[in-house]
Write an enzyme that holds these catalytic residues in place. Sequence first.
Site, PDB file in Angstrom:
ATOM      1  N   ILE A  63       0.880  -1.011  -0.017  1.00 53.36           N
ATOM      2  CA  ILE A  63       0.031  -0.160  -0.020  1.00 53.36           C
ATOM      3  C   ILE A  63       1.024   1.141  -0.055  1.00 53.36           C
ATOM      4  O   ILE A  63       1.896   1.128   0.792  1.00 53.36           O
ATOM      5  CB  ILE A  63      -0.913  -0.052   1.320  1.00 53.36           C
ATOM      6  CG1 ILE A  63      -2.112   1.090   1.424  1.00 53.36           C
ATOM      7  CG2 ILE A  63      -0.052  -0.073   2.489  1.00 53.36           C
ATOM      8  CD1 ILE A  63      -2.805   0.930   2.431  1.00 53.36           C
ATOM      9  N   SER A  64       0.711   2.088  -0.856  1.00 55.35           N
ATOM     10  CA  SER A  64       1.506   3.415  -0.775  1.00 55.35           C
ATOM     11  C   SER A  64       1.281   4.128   0.357  1.00 55.35           C
ATOM     12  O   SER A  64       0.440   3.995   1.161  1.00 55.35           O
ATOM     13  CB  SER A  64       1.180   4.382  -1.925  1.00 55.35           C
ATOM     14  OG  SER A  64       0.799   3.720  -3.314  1.00 55.35           O
ATOM     15  N   ASN A  65       2.544   4.827   0.744  1.00 55.98           N
ATOM     16  CA  ASN A  65       2.273   5.671   1.917  1.00 55.98           C
ATOM     17  C   ASN A  65       1.584   6.814   1.839  1.00 55.98           C
ATOM     18  O   ASN A  65       1.069   7.207   0.869  1.00 55.98           O
ATOM     19  CB  ASN A  65       3.754   6.223   2.392  1.00 55.98           C
ATOM     20  CG  ASN A  65       4.578   7.012   1.771  1.00 55.98           C
ATOM     21  OD1 ASN A  65       3.750   8.191   1.141  1.00 55.98           O
ATOM     22  ND2 ASN A  65       5.361   6.733   1.192  1.00 55.98           N
TER      23      ASN A  65
END
Length: 215
Positions: A63-65
Amino acid sequence: MQDTFRHQGLRKRLVQELRGEGIQNEKILKAIEKIPRHFYIETVFGDDAYENKPFPIGRGQTISNPYTVAYQTELLDLQEGDKVLEIGTGSGYQSAVLAELGADVYTIERHQPLSNKAKKILNHFGYSNVKTFYGDGFKGLPADAPFDKILITAAAPEIPKELLKQLKVNGIMVIPFGEGDTQKMIRIKRLDNNEFEKETFSTFTFVPMLKGVVD
Ligand code: SAH
């Protein structure tokens, strides 16, 4: 799983952090404050969900930050009712942010289990304005095109031609471009049928955008 006062407090802190890093769009910050990110990541990381970090979501993907999610969403310049194509559903978190901003979201994922899991959680939260698709994002969704906005959340080795075709005139594509360890965030505006404008922004790190599907 529960959304406790502690989680809500951690989200407030995260929003302050994102503000400090330069995210200004209040609607985006509000969405991040609202969405329980810990539901979208592997439970073992539960309490860390509100650190500004990427996390594993299975199948070697992340999951992207939150900063990256907010940054990409800001560049999209979303308007209520925009039809948005997202490449790389992953956890579904970015789709939820787009949905909270009133977009009509079409999201594609090449790993079937990730697509299924994201679909389930987005349904759980009642996001009827998100449609999930299992497929190869390089091909886009010709049957649902054209789109006002196209958001690519994996590192693209090239600007996918098929996706440029599926962008409306005056539409915007946001794409992390480049192979290797880092990518440049690029924003492409379609000025006319054959005329595109390209702007280059900061450097980020994404998992690669790959061809084909994995079941
Ligand atoms: N938006 C996601 C980010 C996930 S990371 C989130 O909020 O969690 C990027 C995702 O892109 C990965 O799940 C990866 O499997 C997917 N991906 C990579 N290449 C793809 C392609 N060609 N088509 C669809 N999805 C792709």
